[in-house]
Scaffold this active site. Structure first.
Site, PDB file in Angstrom:
ATOM      1  CE1 TYR A 170     -36.681 -10.192   1.633  1.00 36.34           C
ATOM      2  CE2 TYR A 170     -35.771 -10.815  -0.491  1.00 36.34           C
ATOM      3  CZ  TYR A 170     -36.137  -9.842   0.415  1.00 36.34           C
ATOM      4  OH  TYR A 170     -35.961  -8.517   0.103  1.00 36.34           O
ATOM      5  CD  GLU A 227     -36.461 -15.524   6.672  1.00 38.61           C
ATOM      6  OE1 GLU A 227     -37.218 -14.814   7.363  1.00 38.61           O
ATOM      7  OE2 GLU A 227     -36.668 -15.795   5.471  1.00 38.61           O
ATOM      8  CD  GLN A 259     -45.120 -21.549  -1.131  1.00 44.53           C
ATOM      9  OE1 GLN A 259     -46.343 -21.443  -1.318  1.00 44.53           O
ATOM     10  NE2 GLN A 259     -44.275 -20.585  -1.439  1.00 44.53           N
ATOM     11  CB  CYS A 280     -67.744 -23.582   0.763  1.00 47.07           C
ATOM     12  SG  CYS A 280     -67.804 -23.069   2.503  1.00 47.07           S
ATOM     13  CG  ASP A 327     -39.812 -17.422  -1.759  1.00 46.08           C
ATOM     14  OD1 ASP A 327     -40.787 -16.768  -2.157  1.00 46.08           O
ATOM     15  OD2 ASP A 327     -39.926 -18.506  -1.161  1.00 46.08           O
ATOM     16  CB  CYS A 358     -46.972 -15.015  -3.146  1.00 44.25           C
ATOM     17  SG  CYS A 358     -46.430 -13.770  -1.954  1.00 44.25           S
ATOM     18  CB  CYS A 369     -63.103 -19.220  -1.192  1.00 38.45           C
ATOM     19  SG  CYS A 369     -62.199 -20.592  -0.440  1.00 38.45           S
ATOM     20  CB  CYS A 423     -65.380 -16.915   4.989  1.00 35.63           C
ATOM     21  SG  CYS A 423     -64.319 -17.749   3.808  1.00 35.63           S
TER      22      CYS A 423
END
Length: 381
Positions: free
Chosen positions: A249, A270, A220, A70, A310, A337, A79, A76
């Site tokens: 969650y 949740e 996701q 890119c 999660d 994550c 990435c 940006c």
């Protein structure tokens, strides 16, 4: 902000930066690869203990350095790793997970970051994109900034190709523009959340089960992620029919659905009421409650057999972990994550009698520093 300094880039750090030193001070450097010699500009010296910097010129490049696919990569904020070969990206992410586990949890473990099946290029995967519209221009936010970086010709290289052909059709008002790709559909949401194209509720299919999800809700972002994570959770927990299970969650009930299909009696918790309403439709065989985990209290059983955890990027936290450790679960699957949050929570679990038995890491966010882990814990004998 400063004159250029020639440095040798050290190991990768959590967040995708290389660690370097300038006059004895730690500098977290973007756009580099460990082992490279580079000219670095300090971009932020406001912190007394460390600075931020960026590579301006590579003097001795790594053999893993590649041309970014890119033209706005590095400008940006999305990435971090387009200048790194995919294989080295995954090794760097593995090193970060290993370092965080060692430093924050005292766990020494070799980690391999696995490729999602079929994702050979690391491009065209992001099914939920948030663009910035300003003065009729469309782009992405710059790193650590609200500045607009205009999209290049051909658009964002990691965005799923089923998005709108011409985003300019939706550039009438300033603000965020969200594009959500679900199974065969595209939804575009305007700055105020209004539906400009598609539907407010989208459909996702995982392991033969249909899930309704809000287009602006959590799901996701890699099209293969939900399936990969579900299989890892089931493989780790090895659920048995009639076992009691908690999906915490739980969002719209992804793991609850998989556990119900294995014959478990499932309760999901949740904080988002809108997500819980959809979870009840998606998995009517389970019980769901809308509450924050810190206030779950009586919603939690006195005992359970299995737990799926999660949490958001900040992790579950010591209060929640200590409460869960009292439920006498035979196995816990922790989907994370953020490796630092995972390591902190694993350290708390260890103090409460739960050991890490298995860990898988997945490259669900190619070209970025992010990595997803599934940790399987069992109670000490």
């Amino acid at each position: 902000m400063s004159d250029l300094q020639t440095v040798e880039l050290g190991p990768i750090a959590h967040g995708g930066h290389c660690v370097a030193r300038i006059d004895g001070r730690v500098v977290f450097v973007r756009h580099g690869i460990p082992g490279e010699q580079a000219r670095v500009r300090v971009t932020d010296d406001s912190k007394p203990r460390f600075w931020w910097g960026e590579v301006v010129q590579v003097i001795e490049p790594s053999p893993d350095r590649v041309t970014p696919p890119c033209p706005i990569a590095g400008r940006c904020g999305g990435c971090d790793f387009q200048h790194v070969s995919l294989a080295r990206q995954r090794r760097l992410k593995a090193e970060v997970v290993e370092e965080q586990l060692h430093r924050l949890a005292g766990i020494d473990r070799d980690v391999v970051v696995e490729q999602v099946p079929g994702d050979d290029e690391g491009l065209d995967w992001r099914t939920r994109m948030r663009y910035l519209v300003r003065d009729g221009k469309i782009g992405l936010r710059a790193w650590r900034s609200d500045d607009l970086v205009e999209l290049p010709e051909g658009g964002c290289r990691i965005a799923h190709p089923d998005g709108p052909v011409d985003l300019g059709n939706y550039a009438s008002g300033d603000g965020d523009l969200q594009v959500t790709i679900a199974d065969g559909t595209c939804t575009v949401l305007g700055p105020d959340g209004q539906v400009l194209e598609g539907s407010e509720i989208v459909i996702q299919h995982v392991r033969g089960r249909k899930y309704q999800v809000r287009a602006d809700g959590f799901w996701q972002v890699h099209p293969g992620a939900a399936g990969v994570l579900t299989e890892a959770v089931l493989e780790g927990l090895k659920p048995r029919a009639t076992e009691r299970a908690l999906d915490l969650y739980c969002g719209v009930g992804l793991f609850a659905g998989a556990l119900v299909d294995e014959g478990c009696r499932v309760t999901g918790i949740e904080a988002s009421r809108s997500a819980i309403e959809l979870a009840k439709l998606n998995v009517p065989q389970a019980k769901f409650f809308a509450t924050r985990m810190e206030k779950a209290g009586s919603r939690l059983p006195k005992k359970t057999d299995l737990v799926v955890l999660d949490p958001p990027r900040t992790g579950a936290g010591a209060q929640v972990v200590k409460r869960l450790a009292q439920l006498d679960a035979r196995a816990i699957a922790y989907v994370a994550c953020d490796p630092a949050a995972l390591a902190r929570d694993l350290a708390t679990f260890a103090k409460c009698g739960y050991r890490l038995d298995a860990l898988q890491a997945f490259d669900l966010f190619p070209m970025t520093h992010h990595v997803e882990c599934v940790a399987i814990l069992h109670a000490d004998a």
